[in-house]
Design a protein around this motif. Structure first.
Motif, short mmCIF file in Angstrom:
data_model
loop_
_atom_site.label_atom_id
_atom_site.label_comp_id
_atom_site.label_asym_id
_atom_site.label_seq_id
_atom_site.Cartn_x
_atom_site.Cartn_y
_atom_site.Cartn_z
N ALA A 113 0.92 -1.24 0.05
CA ALA A 113 0.04 -0.17 -0.13
C ALA A 113 1.01 1.38 0.11
O ALA A 113 1.87 1.13 0.44
N GLY A 114 0.68 2.33 -0.52
CA GLY A 114 1.15 3.67 -1.02
C GLY A 114 0.53 4.66 -0.78
O GLY A 114 -0.37 4.73 -1.82
N GLU A 115 1.01 5.67 -0.43
CA GLU A 115 0.43 7.12 -0.57
C GLU A 115 1.44 7.88 -0.86
O GLU A 115 2.68 7.91 -0.14
N LEU A 116 1.21 9.04 -1.83
CA LEU A 116 2.34 9.77 -2.23
C LEU A 116 1.85 11.18 -2.46
O LEU A 116 0.83 11.57 -2.79
N TYR A 117 2.92 12.16 -1.91
CA TYR A 117 2.55 13.65 -2.40
C TYR A 117 3.83 13.81 -3.12
O TYR A 117 4.81 13.70 -2.87
N VAL A 118 3.34 14.65 -4.33
CA VAL A 118 4.47 15.19 -5.32
C VAL A 118 4.26 16.62 -5.37
O VAL A 118 3.15 17.04 -5.86
N ARG A 119 5.41 17.23 -5.40
CA ARG A 119 5.33 18.72 -5.89
C ARG A 119 6.35 19.01 -6.91
O ARG A 119 7.39 18.80 -6.84
N GLU A 120 5.68 19.24 -8.10
CA GLU A 120 6.51 19.71 -9.28
C GLU A 120 7.19 20.96 -9.40
O GLU A 120 6.57 21.88 -8.57
N PHE A 121 8.29 21.09 -9.80
CA PHE A 121 9.06 22.46 -10.01
C PHE A 121 8.78 23.02 -11.42
O PHE A 121 8.77 22.17 -12.22
N ASP A 122 8.96 24.23 -11.49
CA ASP A 122 8.94 24.93 -13.10
C ASP A 122 10.26 24.90 -13.68
O ASP A 122 10.59 25.90 -14.15
N THR A 123 10.83 23.64 -13.61
CA THR A 123 12.33 23.68 -14.16
C THR A 123 12.64 22.30 -14.61
O THR A 123 11.76 21.39 -14.43
N GLU A 124 13.73 22.29 -15.42
CA GLU A 124 14.13 20.80 -15.78
C GLU A 124 15.34 20.55 -15.12
O GLU A 124 16.30 21.43 -14.85
N LEU A 125 15.61 19.31 -14.28
CA LEU A 125 16.72 18.71 -13.84
C LEU A 125 17.18 17.79 -14.55
O LEU A 125 16.55 16.77 -14.79
N VAL A 126 18.36 17.81 -14.98
CA VAL A 126 19.12 16.60 -15.67
C VAL A 126 20.33 16.13 -14.92
O VAL A 126 21.51 16.98 -14.83
N ARG A 127 20.61 15.09 -14.45
CA ARG A 127 21.64 14.51 -14.02
C ARG A 127 23.00 14.22 -14.78
O ARG A 127 22.78 14.01 -15.96
N GLU A 128 23.88 14.74 -14.49
CA GLU A 128 25.24 14.54 -15.07
C GLU A 128 26.36 13.78 -14.00
O GLU A 128 26.41 14.06 -12.91
N HIS A 129 27.26 13.39 -14.81
CA HIS A 129 28.30 12.56 -14.14
C HIS A 129 29.32 13.56 -13.33
O HIS A 129 29.84 14.64 -13.83
N ASP A 130 29.52 13.21 -11.97
CA ASP A 130 30.28 14.27 -11.29
C ASP A 130 31.61 13.31 -10.85
O ASP A 130 31.42 12.27 -10.30
N ASP A 131 32.69 13.87 -11.59
CA ASP A 131 34.14 12.95 -11.44
C ASP A 131 34.48 12.83 -9.80
O ASP A 131 34.93 11.79 -9.73
N VAL A 132 34.28 13.83 -8.84
CA VAL A 132 34.49 13.47 -7.60
C VAL A 132 34.01 12.26 -6.99
O VAL A 132 34.44 11.44 -6.29
N THR A 133 32.61 12.20 -7.15
CA THR A 133 31.85 11.28 -6.38
C THR A 133 31.71 9.84 -7.07
O THR A 133 31.39 8.83 -6.60
N ASP A 134 31.82 10.08 -8.43
CA ASP A 134 31.39 9.06 -9.48
C ASP A 134 29.90 8.86 -9.65
O ASP A 134 29.75 7.83 -9.75
N LEU A 135 29.11 9.75 -9.05
CA LEU A 135 27.75 9.85 -9.24
C LEU A 135 27.21 10.72 -10.17
O LEU A 135 27.82 11.64 -10.86
N ASP A 136 25.78 10.40 -10.65
CA ASP A 136 25.26 11.12 -11.41
C ASP A 136 24.55 12.18 -10.53
O ASP A 136 23.47 12.02 -9.84
N LEU A 137 24.76 13.59 -10.62
CA LEU A 137 24.32 14.55 -9.81
C LEU A 137 23.57 15.63 -10.58
O LEU A 137 23.89 15.92 -11.71
N TRP A 138 22.98 16.36 -9.97
CA TRP A 138 22.34 17.74 -10.61
C TRP A 138 23.59 18.72 -10.71
O TRP A 138 24.42 19.22 -9.80
N PRO A 139 23.77 19.38 -12.09
CA PRO A 139 24.73 20.31 -12.28
C PRO A 139 23.90 21.67 -12.13
O PRO A 139 23.31 22.22 -12.79
#
Length: 140
Positions: A113-139
């Motif tokens: 069972a699950g209930e969800l609240y979602v708040r959209e933002f008026d922007t686009e966020l695209v993850r990119e590779h971060d060399d320091v952490t080796d993770l895909d993070l928001w630039p």
């Protein structure tokens, strides 16, 4: 710290479907509503779960599997783009029947069972590779 100001756009409440993947349902919802960036909170229960822990030294995720009923107390996360797909970056705390808790990055879980609240933002966020952490993070 990098940051940008965003405005809130649409807000949603939703009930997740029994028997389907928790995170996958959020990604499907974001796709159907055209959500490019959002934040969400969720409550409920799952029948099993795979959590991931990021080893900062080895720079890789380690999966931890749980094949038991668990309460979601809560799930929090955000929606953005990763590799040309909408991605629900989800962290979760899960409670066992004895009150102990496990937590981590949610890879997948079967929704009871699950209930969800979602708040959209008026922007686009695209993850990119971060060399320091080796993770895909928001630039930002």
């Amino acid at each position: 710290m990098d940051y940008r100001e965003v405005e809130g756009a649409r807000e949603f409440v939703a009930r997740l479907e029994h028997g389907r993947d928790w995170r996958g349902q959020i990604e499907d919802f974001a796709e159907s509503e055209g959500i490019d960036a959002a934040f969400f909170f969720g409550l409920g229960a799952v029948q099993d779960a795979v959590l991931s822990f990021y080893d900062q030294d080895d720079k890789e995720y380690r999966d931890i599997e749980f094949d038991e009923p668990l309460e979601v107390v809560p799930a929090v996360g955000n929606i953005s783009w990763l590799n040309d797909e909408r991605f629900a970056h989800t962290h979760v705390a899960l409670s066992r029947d004895d009150g102990t808790t496990v937590a981590g990055h949610l890879d997948r879980a079967t929704t009871f069972a699950g209930e969800l609240y979602v708040r959209e933002f008026d922007t686009e966020l695209v993850r990119e590779h971060d060399d320091v952490t080796d993770l895909d993070l928001w630039p930002l």
